[in-house]
Design an enzyme around this catalytic site. Structure first.
Site, PDB file in Angstrom:
ATOM      1  N   CYS A  40       0.179   3.642   2.646  1.00  0.00           N
ATOM      2  CA  CYS A  40       0.775   3.556   4.078  1.00  0.00           C
ATOM      3  C   CYS A  40       1.865   3.685   4.210  1.00  0.00           C
ATOM      4  CB  CYS A  40       0.242   1.713   4.320  1.00  0.00           C
ATOM      5  SG  CYS A  40      -1.131   1.312   4.095  1.00  0.00           S
TER       6      CYS A  40
ATOM      7  N   CYS B 203       0.954  -1.115   0.038  1.00  0.00           N
ATOM      8  CA  CYS B 203      -0.273   0.113  -0.220  1.00  0.00           C
ATOM      9  C   CYS B 203       0.989   1.342  -0.141  1.00  0.00           C
ATOM     10  CB  CYS B 203      -0.982   0.121   1.225  1.00  0.00           C
ATOM     11  SG  CYS B 203      -1.807   1.413   1.641  1.00  0.00           S
TER      12      CYS B 203
END
Length: 126
Positions: free
Chosen positions: A46, A43
């Site tokens: 993230c 991600c």
């Protein structure tokens, strides 16, 4: 000193929340994508937010804070609209990263987790 905890998957989340919610002090839960052996998540958001959230914990979190990081799994698991993180009525996660103050409506989602001013408010809001 802030107590840092980590768990993986929905079952790990449920067990950790059950145990940690019994403690006094604020409980924060941070949902993020699975990381590879080099510590990089699939991600990208993230990966950007992670270091900023960690810095905010050190700077703004109170000493009796518990901070639980939850690995939501790999990309295909997360993208499944029927995964338990999305369906759980306590969470209703739609994006990662997501940062929640447990047992409240206070939440940061997506790129909000990258913004130092929002992180400061998140950790200091009563």
């Amino acid at each position: 000193m802030v107590r840092l905890e980590y768990t993986k998957g929905f079952d790990g989340f449920e067990k950790s929340i059950e145990d940690l919610a019994k403690n006094k002090g604020k409980l924060f839960v941070y949902f993020t994508g699975e990381k590879d052996d080099k510590g990089v998540s699939w991600c990208p958001d993230c990966n950007v937010a992670g270091p900023k959230v960690e810095a905010a914990i050190k700077e703004f979190a109170e000493d009796d804070t518990i901070f639980l990081t939850v690995d939501v799994g790999n990309r295909s698991f997360w993208k499944d609209m029927k995964n338990p993180f999305r369906l759980d009525t306590r969470l209703k996660l739609m994006v990662i990263p997501t940062l929640i103050r447990w047992k409240t409506v206070i939440k940061l989602e997506g790129d909000q987790c990258e913004k130092p001013d929002l992180l400061e408010m998140f950790f200091n809001e009563d």
